[in-house]
Design a protein around this motif. Structure first.
Motif, PDB file in Angstrom:
ATOM      1  N   PRO A 194      91.792 -31.190 -19.736  1.00 22.06           N
ATOM      2  CA  PRO A 194      92.550 -32.150 -18.784  1.00 22.06           C
ATOM      3  C   PRO A 194      93.431 -33.147 -19.007  1.00 22.06           C
ATOM      4  O   PRO A 194      92.479 -34.274 -19.285  1.00 22.06           O
ATOM      5  N   PHE A 195      94.514 -33.022 -17.977  1.00 17.93           N
ATOM      6  CA  PHE A 195      95.247 -34.547 -18.250  1.00 17.93           C
ATOM      7  C   PHE A 195      94.631 -36.104 -17.931  1.00 17.93           C
ATOM      8  O   PHE A 195      94.403 -37.017 -17.899  1.00 17.93           O
ATOM      9  N   SER A 196      93.482 -35.348 -16.700  1.00 17.91           N
ATOM     10  CA  SER A 196      92.495 -37.102 -16.297  1.00 17.91           C
ATOM     11  C   SER A 196      91.071 -37.539 -17.373  1.00 17.91           C
ATOM     12  O   SER A 196      91.446 -38.821 -17.635  1.00 17.91           O
ATOM     13  N   GLU A 197      91.282 -36.788 -18.149  1.00 17.91           N
ATOM     14  CA  GLU A 197      90.204 -36.751 -19.295  1.00 17.91           C
ATOM     15  C   GLU A 197      91.250 -37.339 -20.892  1.00 17.91           C
ATOM     16  O   GLU A 197      91.339 -38.149 -21.379  1.00 17.91           O
ATOM     17  N   LYS A 198      92.264 -36.683 -20.238  1.00 17.31           N
ATOM     18  CA  LYS A 198      93.017 -37.856 -21.187  1.00 17.31           C
ATOM     19  C   LYS A 198      93.938 -38.789 -21.042  1.00 17.31           C
ATOM     20  O   LYS A 198      93.294 -39.824 -22.552  1.00 17.31           O
ATOM     21  N   MET A 199      93.694 -39.451 -20.151  1.00 17.17           N
ATOM     22  CA  MET A 199      94.175 -40.553 -19.218  1.00 17.17           C
ATOM     23  C   MET A 199      92.948 -41.296 -19.909  1.00 17.17           C
ATOM     24  O   MET A 199      92.752 -42.803 -20.171  1.00 17.17           O
ATOM     25  N   LYS A 200      91.625 -40.962 -18.738  1.00 18.29           N
ATOM     26  CA  LYS A 200      90.394 -41.691 -19.456  1.00 18.29           C
ATOM     27  C   LYS A 200      90.150 -41.770 -21.400  1.00 18.29           C
ATOM     28  O   LYS A 200      89.816 -42.796 -21.884  1.00 18.29           O
ATOM     29  N   LYS A 201      90.208 -40.832 -21.552  1.00 15.46           N
ATOM     30  CA  LYS A 201      90.626 -41.072 -23.475  1.00 15.46           C
ATOM     31  C   LYS A 201      91.407 -42.485 -24.144  1.00 15.46           C
ATOM     32  O   LYS A 201      91.021 -42.786 -24.820  1.00 15.46           O
ATOM     33  N   ILE A 202      92.906 -42.140 -23.679  1.00 17.23           N
ATOM     34  CA  ILE A 202      93.646 -42.769 -24.225  1.00 17.23           C
ATOM     35  C   ILE A 202      93.363 -44.751 -23.907  1.00 17.23           C
ATOM     36  O   ILE A 202      93.189 -45.967 -24.341  1.00 17.23           O
ATOM     37  N   LEU A 203      92.376 -44.982 -22.099  1.00 15.81           N
ATOM     38  CA  LEU A 203      91.195 -46.226 -22.090  1.00 15.81           C
ATOM     39  C   LEU A 203      90.314 -46.242 -23.126  1.00 15.81           C
ATOM     40  O   LEU A 203      90.293 -47.333 -23.821  1.00 15.81           O
ATOM     41  N   GLU A 204      89.573 -45.619 -23.553  1.00 18.06           N
ATOM     42  CA  GLU A 204      88.651 -45.273 -24.508  1.00 18.06           C
ATOM     43  C   GLU A 204      89.494 -45.765 -26.089  1.00 18.06           C
ATOM     44  O   GLU A 204      89.148 -47.024 -27.075  1.00 18.06           O
ATOM     45  N   MET A 205      90.437 -45.645 -26.239  1.00 18.09           N
ATOM     46  CA  MET A 205      91.378 -45.605 -27.207  1.00 18.09           C
ATOM     47  C   MET A 205      91.838 -47.399 -27.661  1.00 18.09           C
ATOM     48  O   MET A 205      91.797 -47.608 -28.665  1.00 18.09           O
ATOM     49  N   LYS A 206      92.208 -47.795 -26.558  1.00 16.41           N
ATOM     50  CA  LYS A 206      92.504 -48.992 -26.201  1.00 16.41           C
ATOM     51  C   LYS A 206      91.544 -49.545 -26.623  1.00 16.41           C
ATOM     52  O   LYS A 206      91.542 -50.658 -27.196  1.00 16.41           O
ATOM     53  N   ARG A 207      90.091 -50.322 -25.837  1.00 11.49           N
ATOM     54  CA  ARG A 207      88.828 -50.680 -26.075  1.00 11.49           C
ATOM     55  C   ARG A 207      88.652 -50.745 -27.957  1.00 11.49           C
ATOM     56  O   ARG A 207      88.779 -51.494 -28.395  1.00 11.49           O
ATOM     57  N   ALA A 258      93.134 -55.727 -22.893  1.00  7.78           N
ATOM     58  CA  ALA A 258      93.379 -54.084 -23.137  1.00  7.78           C
ATOM     59  C   ALA A 258      93.567 -53.005 -22.849  1.00  7.78           C
ATOM     60  O   ALA A 258      94.450 -52.542 -21.562  1.00  7.78           O
ATOM     61  N   GLU A 259      91.950 -53.112 -21.332  1.00  9.14           N
ATOM     62  CA  GLU A 259      91.944 -52.124 -20.714  1.00  9.14           C
ATOM     63  C   GLU A 259      92.226 -52.336 -19.751  1.00  9.14           C
ATOM     64  O   GLU A 259      92.546 -51.169 -18.977  1.00  9.14           O
ATOM     65  N   GLU A 260      92.483 -53.238 -19.189  1.00  5.64           N
ATOM     66  CA  GLU A 260      92.940 -53.947 -18.133  1.00  5.64           C
ATOM     67  C   GLU A 260      93.991 -53.378 -17.567  1.00  5.64           C
ATOM     68  O   GLU A 260      94.726 -52.909 -16.659  1.00  5.64           O
ATOM     69  N   LEU A 261      95.137 -54.384 -18.852  1.00  5.54           N
ATOM     70  CA  LEU A 261      96.579 -52.965 -18.925  1.00  5.54           C
ATOM     71  C   LEU A 261      96.431 -52.421 -18.905  1.00  5.54           C
ATOM     72  O   LEU A 261      97.473 -51.399 -18.120  1.00  5.54           O
ATOM     73  N   ALA A 262      95.896 -51.039 -19.485  1.00  8.50           N
ATOM     74  CA  ALA A 262      96.222 -49.839 -19.505  1.00  8.50           C
ATOM     75  C   ALA A 262      95.257 -49.171 -18.438  1.00  8.50           C
ATOM     76  O   ALA A 262      96.044 -48.093 -17.504  1.00  8.50           O
ATOM     77  N   LEU A 281      96.083 -50.618 -15.701  1.00  2.75           N
ATOM     78  CA  LEU A 281      96.484 -51.351 -14.065  1.00  2.75           C
ATOM     79  C   LEU A 281      98.301 -50.076 -14.456  1.00  2.75           C
ATOM     80  O   LEU A 281      98.414 -49.406 -13.513  1.00  2.75           O
ATOM     81  N   PHE A 282      98.485 -49.858 -16.032  1.00  2.00           N
ATOM     82  CA  PHE A 282      99.377 -48.778 -16.419  1.00  2.00           C
ATOM     83  C   PHE A 282      99.400 -47.346 -15.771  1.00  2.00           C
ATOM     84  O   PHE A 282      99.983 -46.675 -15.196  1.00  2.00           O
ATOM     85  N   LEU A 283      98.353 -46.739 -16.112  1.00  2.00           N
ATOM     86  CA  LEU A 283      97.402 -45.497 -16.035  1.00  2.00           C
ATOM     87  C   LEU A 283      97.099 -45.016 -14.499  1.00  2.00           C
ATOM     88  O   LEU A 283      97.890 -43.677 -13.739  1.00  2.00           O
ATOM     89  N   TYR A 284      97.059 -45.816 -13.578  1.00  2.00           N
ATOM     90  CA  TYR A 284      96.244 -45.838 -12.206  1.00  2.00           C
ATOM     91  C   TYR A 284      96.597 -46.744 -11.518  1.00  2.00           C
ATOM     92  O   TYR A 284      96.556 -46.675  -9.262  1.00  2.00           O
ATOM     93  N   GLY A 285      97.533 -47.483 -11.580  1.00  2.00           N
ATOM     94  CA  GLY A 285      98.832 -49.065 -10.454  1.00  2.00           C
ATOM     95  C   GLY A 285      97.203 -49.523  -9.650  1.00  2.00           C
ATOM     96  O   GLY A 285      96.226 -49.713 -10.995  1.00  2.00           O
ATOM     97  N   ILE A 286      97.615 -50.302  -9.358  1.00  2.00           N
ATOM     98  CA  ILE A 286      96.123 -50.778  -8.026  1.00  2.00           C
ATOM     99  C   ILE A 286      95.234 -50.442  -7.264  1.00  2.00           C
ATOM    100  O   ILE A 286      94.650 -51.062  -7.013  1.00  2.00           O
ATOM    101  N   CYS A 287      95.631 -48.570  -7.399  1.00  2.00           N
ATOM    102  CA  CYS A 287      94.803 -47.989  -6.364  1.00  2.00           C
ATOM    103  C   CYS A 287      93.233 -47.861  -7.055  1.00  2.00           C
ATOM    104  O   CYS A 287      92.515 -46.691  -6.203  1.00  2.00           O
TER     105      CYS A 287
END
Length: 189
Positions: free
Chosen positions: A75-88, A174-178, A180-186
């Motif tokens: 699922p796309f939401s899992e892809k976004m979590k994996k992007i965060l893991e990859m950044k970290r 890097a994780e905080e910037l990712a 912010l990019f992926l989820y905004g401030i909410c």
């Protein structure tokens, strides 16, 4: 690739990530790789050639992993979590000195090289986000080129000493910037 060349690449990456590009000498790379300067010069004409080879190898591998993950059936939401893991994971070994050298390379022998890789990486990311947009995972009213500009601004933040000083480590920033990019401030939905 021979074992000696691979040892030099590993040593270069380790030292560049820890101390930055400018401070590391060929002698230090040779000592870390346990090779002579003659062996170093057998594979690389200079430090610039080693830097380029290290980053060509690193970027190619990371882009391949990223594309494989984005093309997967998860699922796309899992892809976004994996992007965060990859950044970290990708930033775990990186020092602030390295980031300063990478993002403040203007006018150095690395300028065109890093600019090319940054542009290529951003194009891959934007293309995959445009595809996700077509599939309905990203709002259709967002211009993918705006995302590109946003990512460029995040890169500016990675080189801003005021921002770097606020974080204990590069992975935290890097994780905080990712996020912010992926989820905004909410936050995640």
């Amino acid at each position: 690739m021979t074992k000696k060349e691979q040892d030099i690449l590993i040593a270069g990456k380790k030292l560049f990530f820890k101390y930055g590009l400018k401070k590391v000498t060929i002698e230090e790379i040779c000592a870390e790789a346990n090779v002579s300067k003659m062996t170093f010069y057998k594979y690389f004409p200079n430090k610039t050639a080693l830097v380029k080879k290290v980053f060509d190898t690193l970027f190619e591998a990371r882009i391949e992993i990223y594309l494989k993950m984005m093309r997967s059936d998860i699922p796309f939401s899992e892809k976004m979590k994996k992007i965060l893991e990859m950044k970290r994971e990708g930033s775990a070994e990186i020092s602030k000195e390295y980031l300063k050298d990478i993002f403040k390379h203007s006018g150095t022998e690395f300028s065109a090289f890093f600019d090319q890789w940054i542009q290529r990486s951003m194009k891959v990311a934007i293309d995959s986000f445009a595809e996700a947009q077509q599939e309905g995972y990203i709002r259709k009213d967002i211009n993918p080129k705006l995302l590109l500009v946003w990512v460029e601004r995040m890169a500016d933040l990675l080189s801003d000493e005021r921002v770097l000083d606020e974080y204990e480590s590069v992975p935290d920033l890097a994780e905080e910037l990712a996020k912010l990019f992926l989820y905004g401030i909410c936050g995640e939905r």
